[in-house]
Write an enzyme that holds these catalytic residues in place. Structure first.
Site: not given
Ligand code: ITT
Length: 198
Positions: A17, A44, A73, A155-156
């Site tokens: 990122k 968290e 996010d 990632g994906y």
């Protein structure tokens, strides 16, 4: 620590990122992430939406550091999976941040399914001194491929072909991805907002 007006701290431990954000706005800001500050607490992510988690990350880090903090996010929503994995994208395969396992589970769950529409979403929160300044979002529509392909991105990306393309984000490369990605679109709004504020 003195505030450096040119520094933008990204409230992430995901180096991919940070790298993408740096590629996109590195000429406007010195982009660093929380790995440059080893004493910062782990945040968290207890929220159930991208906005909640992005807010948690931005506030927690901006309470500890001077200056502008930007969180990201993000995740992948697959229509045939009722929007999963969504905010739980990074641990879909059972192990937080294990992209290979995440992609294996995605292929397993999507095996034999014809409806393959999906989108990446990103919510960014800009904060300073423990207060939210603004939030921004971006998304990109696309579809889940049958097999992963390409070595770029993270990632994906090897399993996601954005709309208008037959190849995956991992094959298309950083310039094409950044120009149309969820993260690129959210970040363009951040830059416009900061520009308006001078
Ligand atoms: P931080 O919380 O430290 O920022 P993280 O990777 O855990 O890092 P998220 O909780 O936002 O961040 O989860 C994002 C996950 O969504 C990421 O791990 C990937 O699985 C997926 N994802 C998000 N953006 C992506 C992109 O551009 N390409 C591929 N996968 C992406």
């Amino acid at each position: 620590m003195d505030e450096d007006p040119n520094r933008l701290v990204i409230a992430t431990r995901n180096a991919h990122k940070t790298q993408e954000i740096r590629e996109m706005i590195g000429d406007c800001f010195e982009v660093v992430d929380v790995t440059a500050f080893p004493d910062l607490p782990e945040v968290e992510e207890t929220g159930t939406t991208f906005l909640e988690n992005a807010t948690l990350k931005a506030l927690a880090i901006s309470r500890e550091l001077e200056g502008l903090v930007l969180s990201d996010d993000s995740g992948l929503e697959v229509d045939a999976l009722d929007g999963r994995p969504g905010v739980w994208s990074s641990s879909f395969g059972g192990e937080e941040g294990n992209h290979a396992k995440n992609n294996e589970r995605m292929m397993r769950e999507m095996a034999g399914i014809a409806e393959r529409s999906a989108r990446f979403r990103c919510v960014m929160v800009l904060a300073r001194g423990g207060e939210v300044l603004a939030h921004f979002d971006g998304s990109v529509e696309g579809r889940i491929l049958d097999e992963p392909s390409g070595a770029g991105g993270f990632g994906y990306d090897p399993l996601f072909a954005p709309e208008g393309h037959d190849r995956s984000f991992a094959e298309l490369g950083a310039e094409v991805k950044n120009g149309m990605s969820h993260r690129g679109r959210a970040l363009a709004k951040v830059v416009a907002w900061l520009g308006d504020k001078g």
